[in-house]
Design a protein around this motif. Structure first.
Motif, PDB file in Angstrom:
ATOM      1  N   ASP A 273      57.617  33.676  -2.806  1.00  0.00           N
ATOM      2  CA  ASP A 273      58.859  34.361  -2.626  1.00  0.00           C
ATOM      3  C   ASP A 273      58.584  34.989  -1.009  1.00  0.00           C
ATOM      4  O   ASP A 273      57.853  36.219  -1.059  1.00  0.00           O
ATOM      5  CB  ASP A 273      59.402  35.402  -3.561  1.00  0.00           C
ATOM      6  CG  ASP A 273      60.879  35.580  -3.263  1.00  0.00           C
ATOM      7  OD1 ASP A 273      61.712  34.530  -3.327  1.00  0.00           O
ATOM      8  OD2 ASP A 273      61.242  36.625  -3.464  1.00  0.00           O
ATOM      9  N   GLY A 274      59.712  35.090  -0.039  1.00  0.00           N
ATOM     10  CA  GLY A 274      59.592  35.590   1.150  1.00  0.00           C
ATOM     11  C   GLY A 274      58.454  35.206   2.106  1.00  0.00           C
ATOM     12  O   GLY A 274      58.625  35.856   3.460  1.00  0.00           O
TER      13      GLY A 274
ATOM     14  N   LYS B 222      61.788  31.750  -7.871  1.00  0.00           N
ATOM     15  CA  LYS B 222      62.225  32.575  -8.994  1.00  0.00           C
ATOM     16  C   LYS B 222      62.167  31.918 -10.186  1.00  0.00           C
ATOM     17  O   LYS B 222      62.712  30.665 -10.065  1.00  0.00           O
ATOM     18  CB  LYS B 222      63.597  33.279  -8.606  1.00  0.00           C
ATOM     19  CG  LYS B 222      64.066  34.289  -9.818  1.00  0.00           C
ATOM     20  CD  LYS B 222      65.354  34.715  -9.350  1.00  0.00           C
ATOM     21  CE  LYS B 222      65.887  35.668 -10.627  1.00  0.00           C
ATOM     22  NZ  LYS B 222      67.126  36.161 -10.335  1.00  0.00           N
TER      23      LYS B 222
ATOM     24  N   HIS C  58      61.338  30.782  -0.808  1.00  0.00           N
ATOM     25  CA  HIS C  58      61.808  31.791  -1.852  1.00  0.00           C
ATOM     26  C   HIS C  58      61.478  30.996  -3.051  1.00  0.00           C
ATOM     27  O   HIS C  58      61.093  29.957  -3.284  1.00  0.00           O
ATOM     28  CB  HIS C  58      63.323  31.713  -1.962  1.00  0.00           C
ATOM     29  CG  HIS C  58      63.827  32.311  -0.722  1.00  0.00           C
ATOM     30  ND1 HIS C  58      63.928  33.666  -0.036  1.00  0.00           N
ATOM     31  CD2 HIS C  58      64.231  31.670   0.408  1.00  0.00           C
ATOM     32  CE1 HIS C  58      64.420  33.704   1.010  1.00  0.00           C
ATOM     33  NE2 HIS C  58      64.628  32.345   1.532  1.00  0.00           N
TER      34      HIS C  58
ATOM     35  N   THR D  30      61.046  29.271   5.432  1.00  0.00           N
ATOM     36  CA  THR D  30      60.894  30.714   4.771  1.00  0.00           C
ATOM     37  C   THR D  30      61.261  30.080   3.162  1.00  0.00           C
ATOM     38  O   THR D  30      62.302  29.896   2.990  1.00  0.00           O
ATOM     39  CB  THR D  30      61.959  31.349   5.405  1.00  0.00           C
ATOM     40  OG1 THR D  30      61.902  31.662   6.794  1.00  0.00           O
ATOM     41  CG2 THR D  30      62.125  32.785   4.789  1.00  0.00           C
TER      42      THR D  30
END
Length: 116
Positions: free
Chosen positions: A6-7, A32, A30, A28
């Motif tokens: 993430d990030g 979750k 991400h 980029t």
């Protein structure tokens, strides 16, 4: 399991074929709850998106992209997450186009602050 994506910003370590993702492309990522997604652009790619899942150190996702010449393409990729000795993340990828002929392997690595 390597740390969360993430990030993180990752870049290819080598150029692929002309008109595809290359060293000027920035991803980029991400993450979750086992889902992963990323936006990417740079070089011959105007805009790209990927979406999929992570199970342990294995990513399984589909990608779609728009190139500078106005064409679109899509495919499937399976990646292994590797933590490098310096703490950065590397993805070792095996991909294949679904919208056109072709397949291959590639490596993307996390960009450090002074690289970006």
């Amino acid at each position: 399991m390597a740390r969360s994506l993430d990030g993180l910003v990752l870049v290819p370590v080598a150029d692929q074929a002309p008109g595809q993702v290359g060293t000027r492309t920035r991803f980029t990522y991400h993450e979750k709850d086992g889902e992963i997604w990323a936006g990417y652009a740079g070089g011959d790619v105007v805009r790209g998106h990927l979406v999929g899942t992570r199970e342990g150190d294995r990513l399984d996702f589909r990608y779609v992209q728009l190139k500078r010449d106005g064409t679109t393409s899509s495919g499937h990729c399976v990646s292994t997450v590797v933590e490098l000795p310096d703490g950065r993340v590397r993805l070792e990828e095996s991909w294949e186009w679904e919208s056109q002929p072709g397949s291959g392997t590639s490596v993307v690595e996390q960009v450090t602050e002074h690289d970006s």
